[in-house]
Design a protein around this motif. Sequence first.
Motif, PDB file in Angstrom:
ATOM      1  N   LEU A 265       0.844  -1.195   0.000  1.00 29.54           N
ATOM      2  CA  LEU A 265       0.000   0.000   0.000  1.00 29.54           C
ATOM      3  C   LEU A 265       0.882   1.249   0.000  1.00 29.54           C
ATOM      4  CD1 LEU A 265      -2.897   1.064   0.122  1.00 29.54           C
ATOM      5  CD2 LEU A 265      -2.745   1.006   2.615  1.00 29.54           C
ATOM      6  N   ARG A 266       0.654   2.114  -0.999  1.00 23.89           N
ATOM      7  CA  ARG A 266       1.396   3.379  -1.079  1.00 23.89           C
ATOM      8  C   ARG A 266       0.384   4.494  -1.325  1.00 23.89           C
ATOM      9  NH1 ARG A 266       4.878   0.354  -4.580  1.00 23.89           N
ATOM     10  NH2 ARG A 266       4.485   1.745  -6.350  1.00 23.89           N
ATOM     11  N   ILE A 267       0.284   5.419  -0.374  1.00 27.23           N
ATOM     12  CA  ILE A 267      -0.739   6.466  -0.402  1.00 27.23           C
ATOM     13  C   ILE A 267      -0.081   7.839  -0.262  1.00 27.23           C
ATOM     14  CG2 ILE A 267      -2.929   7.284   0.580  1.00 27.23           C
ATOM     15  CD1 ILE A 267      -3.171   4.642   2.072  1.00 27.23           C
ATOM     16  N   TYR A 268      -0.531   8.769  -1.114  1.00 28.85           N
ATOM     17  CA  TYR A 268      -0.055  10.155  -1.060  1.00 28.85           C
ATOM     18  C   TYR A 268      -1.272  11.079  -1.063  1.00 28.85           C
ATOM     19  CZ  TYR A 268       3.985   7.575  -2.796  1.00 28.85           C
ATOM     20  OH  TYR A 268       4.971   6.642  -2.967  1.00 28.85           O
ATOM     21  N   ILE A 269      -1.170  12.184  -0.343  1.00 32.63           N
ATOM     22  CA  ILE A 269      -2.282  13.130  -0.258  1.00 32.63           C
ATOM     23  C   ILE A 269      -1.823  14.504  -0.728  1.00 32.63           C
ATOM     24  CG2 ILE A 269      -1.886  13.801   2.159  1.00 32.63           C
ATOM     25  CD1 ILE A 269      -4.983  13.744   2.492  1.00 32.63           C
ATOM     26  N   TYR A 270      -2.698  15.171  -1.473  1.00 30.56           N
ATOM     27  CA  TYR A 270      -2.393  16.504  -2.000  1.00 30.56           C
ATOM     28  C   TYR A 270      -2.797  17.533  -0.950  1.00 30.56           C
ATOM     29  CZ  TYR A 270      -1.679  19.813  -5.876  1.00 30.56           C
ATOM     30  OH  TYR A 270      -1.201  20.791  -6.712  1.00 30.56           O
ATOM     31  N   PRO A 271      -1.909  18.453  -0.597  1.00 33.54           N
ATOM     32  CA  PRO A 271      -2.191  19.358   0.525  1.00 33.54           C
ATOM     33  C   PRO A 271      -3.172  20.476   0.201  1.00 33.54           C
ATOM     34  CG  PRO A 271      -0.077  19.901  -0.440  1.00 33.54           C
ATOM     35  CD  PRO A 271      -0.562  18.673  -1.155  1.00 33.54           C
ATOM     36  N   ASP A 272      -3.491  20.671  -1.089  1.00 33.54           N
ATOM     37  CA  ASP A 272      -4.364  21.793  -1.429  1.00 33.54           C
ATOM     38  C   ASP A 272      -5.570  21.312  -2.224  1.00 33.54           C
ATOM     39  OD1 ASP A 272      -5.165  24.364  -1.265  1.00 33.54           O
ATOM     40  OD2 ASP A 272      -3.955  25.102  -2.922  1.00 33.54           O
ATOM     41  N   GLY A 273      -6.562  20.830  -1.503  1.00 33.08           N
ATOM     42  CA  GLY A 273      -7.812  20.429  -2.132  1.00 33.08           C
ATOM     43  C   GLY A 273      -8.760  21.604  -2.244  1.00 33.08           C
ATOM     44  N   VAL A 411      -5.550  24.823  -8.592  1.00 33.12           N
ATOM     45  CA  VAL A 411      -5.453  23.592  -7.805  1.00 33.12           C
ATOM     46  C   VAL A 411      -5.204  22.383  -8.699  1.00 33.12           C
ATOM     47  CG1 VAL A 411      -6.740  21.995  -6.315  1.00 33.12           C
ATOM     48  CG2 VAL A 411      -6.863  24.456  -5.893  1.00 33.12           C
ATOM     49  N   LYS A 412      -6.000  22.255  -9.761  1.00 30.87           N
ATOM     50  CA  LYS A 412      -6.001  21.018 -10.549  1.00 30.87           C
ATOM     51  C   LYS A 412      -4.891  20.956 -11.592  1.00 30.87           C
ATOM     52  CE  LYS A 412     -10.978  20.592  -9.814  1.00 30.87           C
ATOM     53  NZ  LYS A 412     -12.325  20.562 -10.434  1.00 30.87           N
ATOM     54  N   GLY A 413      -4.417  22.110 -12.062  1.00 29.53           N
ATOM     55  CA  GLY A 413      -3.332  22.114 -13.032  1.00 29.53           C
ATOM     56  C   GLY A 413      -2.067  21.468 -12.485  1.00 29.53           C
ATOM     57  N   PRO A 414      -1.519  21.975 -11.373  1.00 21.26           N
ATOM     58  CA  PRO A 414      -0.336  21.338 -10.781  1.00 21.26           C
ATOM     59  C   PRO A 414      -0.622  19.916 -10.295  1.00 21.26           C
ATOM     60  CG  PRO A 414      -0.639  23.569  -9.922  1.00 21.26           C
ATOM     61  CD  PRO A 414      -1.885  23.233 -10.682  1.00 21.26           C
ATOM     62  N   LEU A 415      -1.860  19.681  -9.846  1.00 22.52           N
ATOM     63  CA  LEU A 415      -2.228  18.358  -9.340  1.00 22.52           C
ATOM     64  C   LEU A 415      -2.027  17.285 -10.397  1.00 22.52           C
ATOM     65  CD1 LEU A 415      -3.747  16.354  -7.385  1.00 22.52           C
ATOM     66  CD2 LEU A 415      -5.864  17.147  -8.447  1.00 22.52           C
ATOM     67  N   ILE A 416      -2.561  17.500 -11.601  1.00 20.23           N
ATOM     68  CA  ILE A 416      -2.527  16.439 -12.599  1.00 20.23           C
ATOM     69  C   ILE A 416      -1.104  16.193 -13.115  1.00 20.23           C
ATOM     70  CG2 ILE A 416      -3.057  17.876 -14.622  1.00 20.23           C
ATOM     71  CD1 ILE A 416      -4.337  14.318 -13.790  1.00 20.23           C
ATOM     72  N   LYS A 417      -0.334  17.261 -13.269  1.00 20.00           N
ATOM     73  CA  LYS A 417       1.075  17.080 -13.647  1.00 20.00           C
ATOM     74  C   LYS A 417       1.801  16.240 -12.594  1.00 20.00           C
ATOM     75  CE  LYS A 417       5.410  19.650 -13.719  1.00 20.00           C
ATOM     76  NZ  LYS A 417       6.038  20.972 -13.486  1.00 20.00           N
ATOM     77  N   ASN A 418       1.557  16.550 -11.339  1.00 22.20           N
ATOM     78  CA  ASN A 418       2.167  15.848 -10.214  1.00 22.20           C
ATOM     79  C   ASN A 418       1.761  14.373 -10.196  1.00 22.20           C
ATOM     80  OD1 ASN A 418       2.644  17.142  -6.804  1.00 22.20           O
ATOM     81  ND2 ASN A 418       3.769  15.627  -7.960  1.00 22.20           N
ATOM     82  N   VAL A 419       0.476  14.112 -10.436  1.00 20.48           N
ATOM     83  CA  VAL A 419      -0.039  12.740 -10.442  1.00 20.48           C
ATOM     84  C   VAL A 419       0.653  11.909 -11.514  1.00 20.48           C
ATOM     85  CG1 VAL A 419      -2.059  11.335 -11.043  1.00 20.48           C
ATOM     86  CG2 VAL A 419      -2.291  13.215  -9.418  1.00 20.48           C
ATOM     87  N   PHE A 420       0.745  12.447 -12.732  1.00 19.05           N
ATOM     88  CA  PHE A 420       1.349  11.699 -13.832  1.00 19.05           C
ATOM     89  C   PHE A 420       2.828  11.415 -13.569  1.00 19.05           C
ATOM     90  CE2 PHE A 420      -1.965  13.471 -17.004  1.00 19.05           C
ATOM     91  CZ  PHE A 420      -2.813  12.407 -16.738  1.00 19.05           C
ATOM     92  N   GLN A 504       9.389  12.277  -7.042  1.00 17.48           N
ATOM     93  CA  GLN A 504       8.427  13.087  -7.793  1.00 17.48           C
ATOM     94  C   GLN A 504       7.281  13.619  -6.937  1.00 17.48           C
ATOM     95  OE1 GLN A 504       9.091  13.867 -11.091  1.00 17.48           O
ATOM     96  NE2 GLN A 504      10.989  12.932 -10.376  1.00 17.48           N
ATOM     97  N   LEU A 505       7.373  13.503  -5.629  1.00 17.18           N
ATOM     98  CA  LEU A 505       6.241  13.893  -4.774  1.00 17.18           C
ATOM     99  C   LEU A 505       5.879  15.360  -4.921  1.00 17.18           C
ATOM    100  CD1 LEU A 505       6.644  11.930  -1.428  1.00 17.18           C
ATOM    101  CD2 LEU A 505       5.485  11.310  -3.538  1.00 17.18           C
ATOM    102  N   ASP A 506       6.861  16.234  -5.046  1.00 17.47           N
ATOM    103  CA  ASP A 506       6.588  17.657  -5.199  1.00 17.47           C
ATOM    104  C   ASP A 506       5.631  18.120  -4.099  1.00 17.47           C
ATOM    105  OD1 ASP A 506       6.660  20.194  -6.229  1.00 17.47           O
ATOM    106  OD2 ASP A 506       5.367  19.786  -7.937  1.00 17.47           O
ATOM    107  N   LYS A 507       4.382  18.451  -4.430  1.00 16.44           N
ATOM    108  CA  LYS A 507       3.438  18.945  -3.426  1.00 16.44           C
ATOM    109  C   LYS A 507       2.773  17.827  -2.627  1.00 16.44           C
ATOM    110  CE  LYS A 507       2.272  23.271  -5.797  1.00 16.44           C
ATOM    111  NZ  LYS A 507       1.167  24.128  -6.302  1.00 16.44           N
ATOM    112  N   PHE A 508       2.761  16.623  -3.167  1.00 16.38           N
ATOM    113  CA  PHE A 508       2.090  15.524  -2.471  1.00 16.38           C
ATOM    114  C   PHE A 508       2.825  15.165  -1.186  1.00 16.38           C
ATOM    115  CE2 PHE A 508      -0.386  14.752  -6.265  1.00 16.38           C
ATOM    116  CZ  PHE A 508      -1.533  14.119  -5.797  1.00 16.38           C
ATOM    117  N   GLU A 509       2.059  14.697  -0.213  1.00 12.34           N
ATOM    118  CA  GLU A 509       2.616  14.265   1.072  1.00 12.34           C
ATOM    119  C   GLU A 509       2.440  12.751   1.199  1.00 12.34           C
ATOM    120  OE1 GLU A 509       1.795  14.843   5.882  1.00 12.34           O
ATOM    121  OE2 GLU A 509       0.849  16.193   4.441  1.00 12.34           O
ATOM    122  N   GLN A 510       3.503  12.082   1.548  1.00  7.05           N
ATOM    123  CA  GLN A 510       3.464  10.634   1.736  1.00  7.05           C
ATOM    124  C   GLN A 510       2.796  10.322   3.077  1.00  7.05           C
ATOM    125  OE1 GLN A 510       7.386   9.027   1.838  1.00  7.05           O
ATOM    126  NE2 GLN A 510       6.736   6.910   2.117  1.00  7.05           N
TER     127      GLN A 510
END
Length: 568
Positions: A265-273, A411-420, A504-510
């Motif tokens: 299990l590997r989970i990351y959360i985006y800090p700016d929803g 919010v969603k622009g940086p999010l999707i780049k980060n996800v990919f 590649q986490l960038d803004k995401f938090e592990q």
Amino acid sequence: MDVIAYNHREIASIASSIDGGDIEGQYEPDVEEILPYIDIDRNYLTIDQLTDLDDEKGSMPFRRSLFPNVGPYISFQSFDVKGPIVPYEVTRHMKWRLSTITPLIVRRTLVNSGFRLMKKSQEWCGTWGKHMKSACFKTLKESQKVNHFPGTFQIGRKDRLWRNLSRMMAKHGKIEFGFVPRTYILPQDLRCFRQVWEKSGNKEKWIIKPPASARGTGIKVVHRWSQIPKKRAVVVQQYLSKPKLISGAKFDLRLYVLVTSFNPLRIYIYPDGLVRFASVKYTDDINYLSDRFMHLTNYSINKTSATYTSNDCVDSCSGHKWTLKTLWSYLEREHVNVSKLWASMKDIVVKTMIAGESSINTLSRTNISSRYCCYELFGVDILLDENLKPWLLEVNISPSLQSSSPLDIAVKGPLIKNVFNIAGYQLPHTLSTEEEEKLARKYQLDVVCQDFRLHRADLSYQERHKQSLYANVRNREDYLDDIIKDLTPDDVRHLIMYEDELTQLDKFEQIFPTIDSYEYLQYFDVPRYYNMLFDAWEVKYGDNREKGISRLQKLCETKYHLEQQLDS
């Protein structure tokens, strides 16, 4: 023949083909919206032509793995910035299959990153679409990656989510898993629900939800027994009638959660929803229960309200949609312990994923042949009550990435780049030997394309034997040192994918695994070997990643991670 979205006629066709899907703010982009993000000429430069160019420092369209003998990853660019030129020999293999719900901001990100958008193709690398039936995952090729796992309806459907969490609540107690309002699945639970209804003396309010709907469809708040469907499949949940209010209005939180693997299990959360407000001020009066603009916070509902106000400023405490960071600033001014509140939400997220992981793992093992093929971005909806206790409302397996305002885009622009980038796309193994050699020389790569051996799920006898030794381990002390003492090739494959992911986490938090996440291992239905492996790895190298990476690099230099000693 594949249709490539790099000419005006095809771009127009793509723009007109978009239908709403699971989106917020439905609209159809026109040709002019897409064209600024596509430079047709630059996508037909060959490797030889690029060699003659004076490339700027750091303009490589790929990012190297941390490890030798591991292929590079495609470097995703922002939706509003064109990335480095990708040579034609590569882009002709970088095909992305469009679906009816691929949002414009995703398309822009893909085009800027060198992908070709295909309406019909079997030779695609990725797609962003709706959840498929589990058996459909069997059709995926080893080089194809989709934005779902088999079986995530176990947490994405409201009825399955409740069944899984109520099971965990019965096993581990309400203190640990009592973060969902009391729920009944009708018509199965009708008799039990009737008994509860009579005991409450009709004083409770209940919210009725279809088990698999989205965007607030079919949801209503009721207080009379005659309003309860007796035969239709619905979820009936205790209504949280005392929510936290801001300026008199009810609101909920949309958290973005990325899972790249369920085992381990590997989970990351985006800090700016996002924070989404009801457009009518809240009252507990039963005479207003039918006012959907008061009781529901869905954007798709409230945008039609005469009182709805958009918020075009990312940092502003105004309008009916805020960023999560703006909410934290607001609550800090009210002397709320935001760090503690955020920690409690992350706790809910981890436990929710664990509640569904057993079924998801079973379906994944049955229907997926390569660990490369799946990742998933979840939209987790949380409501705060007047005491600032967070309650889980639902989990969305196709959260909207449509962007109808500057705030959404921010919010969603940086999010999707980060996800990919975290998901880690690699070049498919369809380039010719000559093309691979040219790319290797130009970008100084030892490997160019994806190596299927890196993501295989097959195990050797020795690897199965090692895993069996830990099958019934319950005490942490029994595996913490020994499990990473002698790493198998399979262990190394998992760990190098993990370490590449972390860069590649960038803004995401592990949030799982971490040095402290072993406390959650008690909630898994069965002990998971890989979770123990990662726990031990974090304990040993979490504070000194360079040492762990160096250990793996030495093994990869000898191609140990690619060894295949399968049983005959």
